[in-house]
Design an enzyme around this catalytic site. Structure first.
Site, mmCIF file in Angstrom:
data_model
loop_
_atom_site.group_PDB
_atom_site.id
_atom_site.type_symbol
_atom_site.label_atom_id
_atom_site.label_comp_id
_atom_site.label_asym_id
_atom_site.label_seq_id
_atom_site.Cartn_x
_atom_site.Cartn_y
_atom_site.Cartn_z
ATOM 1 N N ASP A 93 0.810 -1.212 0.000
ATOM 2 C CA ASP A 93 0.000 0.000 0.000
ATOM 3 C C ASP A 93 0.848 1.269 0.000
ATOM 4 O OD1 ASP A 93 0.731 -0.970 2.612
ATOM 5 O OD2 ASP A 93 -0.590 0.512 3.521
ATOM 6 N N GLU A 152 -0.521 -2.008 5.156
ATOM 7 C CA GLU A 152 0.375 -1.993 6.328
ATOM 8 C C GLU A 152 0.232 -0.685 7.091
ATOM 9 O OE1 GLU A 152 3.135 -1.529 9.137
ATOM 10 O OE2 GLU A 152 3.304 -0.229 7.417
ATOM 11 N N GLU A 153 -0.069 0.374 6.343
ATOM 12 C CA GLU A 153 -0.080 1.712 6.941
ATOM 13 C C GLU A 153 -1.358 1.951 7.751
ATOM 14 O OE1 GLU A 153 2.395 3.645 6.979
ATOM 15 O OE2 GLU A 153 3.674 2.972 5.340
ATOM 16 N N HIS A 377 8.020 8.404 4.618
ATOM 17 C CA HIS A 377 6.757 9.139 4.771
ATOM 18 C C HIS A 377 6.875 10.609 4.363
ATOM 19 C CE1 HIS A 377 4.475 6.103 7.538
ATOM 20 N NE2 HIS A 377 5.301 5.494 6.706
HETATM 21 NI NI NI Z 1 6.389 1.025 5.471
#
Ligand code: NI
Length: 409
Positions: A93, A152-153, A377
């Site tokens: 993702d 995962e996020e 990020h």
């Molecule tokens: Ni990651």
């Protein structure tokens, strides 16, 4: 098949094959990078992966945990009589953040979505490993299960993947993540805890509002919140063993109406990170105690919602030793780092709670003057794609060595 008495050395042919895959892995990664999809929406990503795998003659199950894929390479070798199954996991993702890279032609074409955590690279490396292992399928002395995991996020795709059978019959699991603080061509791994447990709390303090000129007739929720915020900082600094790591951060404070109005309510949201399993429940107890005491002292009330999210990602010694051995042989000792744990979190933790294995870092720092490498990020995060064959090789080599020799050599 490697003879049973073969030296457990790095398979040069595998490393050379991985290096030869570099252009394909780069092109796959860039394609995914242009078309990022958010958690549980990874439909095109998943379809693309399935197409890549379909050429390899694997047993492929799609739609696992909505968009996930479980693909099995059924090895034809016999080994020393012990058949093992190893899983290799990649998350797929993207993040809900804009792509602000300037000097590349593979920027995200989707507004408000970007592969700013490198999961595009994770997918490319796992597809590369699948290719390397499928090429020697006839001789593989066990099975390899590839897990392409959604979300995962934040939300977490590992738990639903496990619930839908991703680990059925699997003995061991390996996973990896990009890390821009390490140069491409180098790797890192932590013994024991690799990433923290992450919890979230939502706290509402209820006072009694009123006129700013008559505070004695009110219970000022802002003043109470200020005391609570300050006192909560003592949880880590005064209640936790300094040698046990923890973080308590309040990321949101919301309350009040005007300069001359005393607020009746303040909402706070924060995160709590811990590395040890024992400390985790102590943090929530201590927070509740402090909030209860302070609000009571001021005549206020509170609602506290405490949500446990991912547990700590704790590496198993057998997985770390396996990876260290392979990485040192492939890259040289000076390129393999024992890293301190990160207070970030990973839902790979759920797999490691079920079966042994390891999670390691693939160095990906991009030393580019025009697009300097920023952290994970960040809207300009990018990776040095020379890390892709390194990750594909180490994933495949570690899996192969595990199937051949187990993890307790
Ligand atoms: Ni990651």
């Amino acid at each position: 098949m490697a003879p049973a008495n073969a030296e457990p050395s790095v398979d040069l042919r595998l490393q050379e094959r991985a290096a030869a895959l570099a252009p394909e892995l780069t092109s796959l990664r860039r394609d995914l990078h242009r078309h990022p999809e958010l958690a549980f929406e990874e439909k095109e990503t998943s379809a693309r992966i399935a197409r890549e795998l379909s050429a390899l003659d694997l047993e492929i199950r799609t739609g696992v945990a909505k968009t996930g894929i479980v693909a099995r390479i059924r090895g034809g070798g016999t080994g020393g009589g012990v058949r093992r199954t190893v899983a290799l996991r990649a998350d797929m993702d993207a993040l809900p953040t804009p792509d602000r890279k300037k000097h590349v032609d593979y920027r995200s074409e989707v507004d408000g979505a970007c592969h700013a955590c490198g999961h595009d690279g994770h997918v490319a490396m796992a597809v590369g490993a699948a290719r390397l292992l499928a090429e020697r399928k006839a001789d593989l002395p066990g099975d390899v299960v590839l897990l392409f995991q959604p979300a995962e996020e934040g939300i977490g795709g590992a738990e639903p993947m496990i619930a839908e059978g991703a680990l059925d019959g699997v003995d061991f699991i390996l996973g990896q993540h990009m890390l821009p603080s390490i140069a491409a061509g180098e790797v890192g791994v932590s013994r024991g805890p690799a990433l923290a447990a992450v919890d979230e709390f939502l706290l509402t303090i209820h006072g009694r509002g009123g006129h700013g000129a008559y505070p004695h007739l009110t219970v000022d929720a802002i003043v109470v919140a200020a005391q609570v915020i300050t006192a909560l900082q003592t949880v880590v600094s005064r209640s936790v063993d300094p040698l046990d790591a923890a973080v308590l951060s309040i990321g949101m404070v919301k309350g009040g109406y005007n300069f001359n109005v005393i607020a009746d309510k303040v909402e706070l949201r924060g995160t709590v990170r811990t590395l040890s399993r024992a400390l985790r429940p102590e943090m929530s107890k201590r927070i509740a105690t402090i909030v209860r005491g302070i609000t009571e002292a001021f005549g206020a009330r509170f609602d506290l919602e405490y949500i446990q999210r991912y547990p700590a990602t704790i590496n198993h010694d057998s997985g770390v030793e396996l990876f260290l051995g392979e990485a040192q042989k492939a890259l040289g000792n000076d390129k393999v780092h024992l890293t301190a744990p990160s207070m970030g979190a990973e839902d790979f933790a759920y797999y490691l709670e079920k079966i042994p294995g390891a999670f390691w870092w693939i160095g990906c720092r991009k030393d580019d003057a025009e697009d300097p490498g920023y952290g994970l990020h960040h809207p300009t995060f990018d990776l040095d794609e020379r890390c892709l064959p390194v990750g594909a090789h180490l994933l495949a080599q570690s899996a192969l060595t595990y199937l051949t020799h187990g993890a307790d050599r």
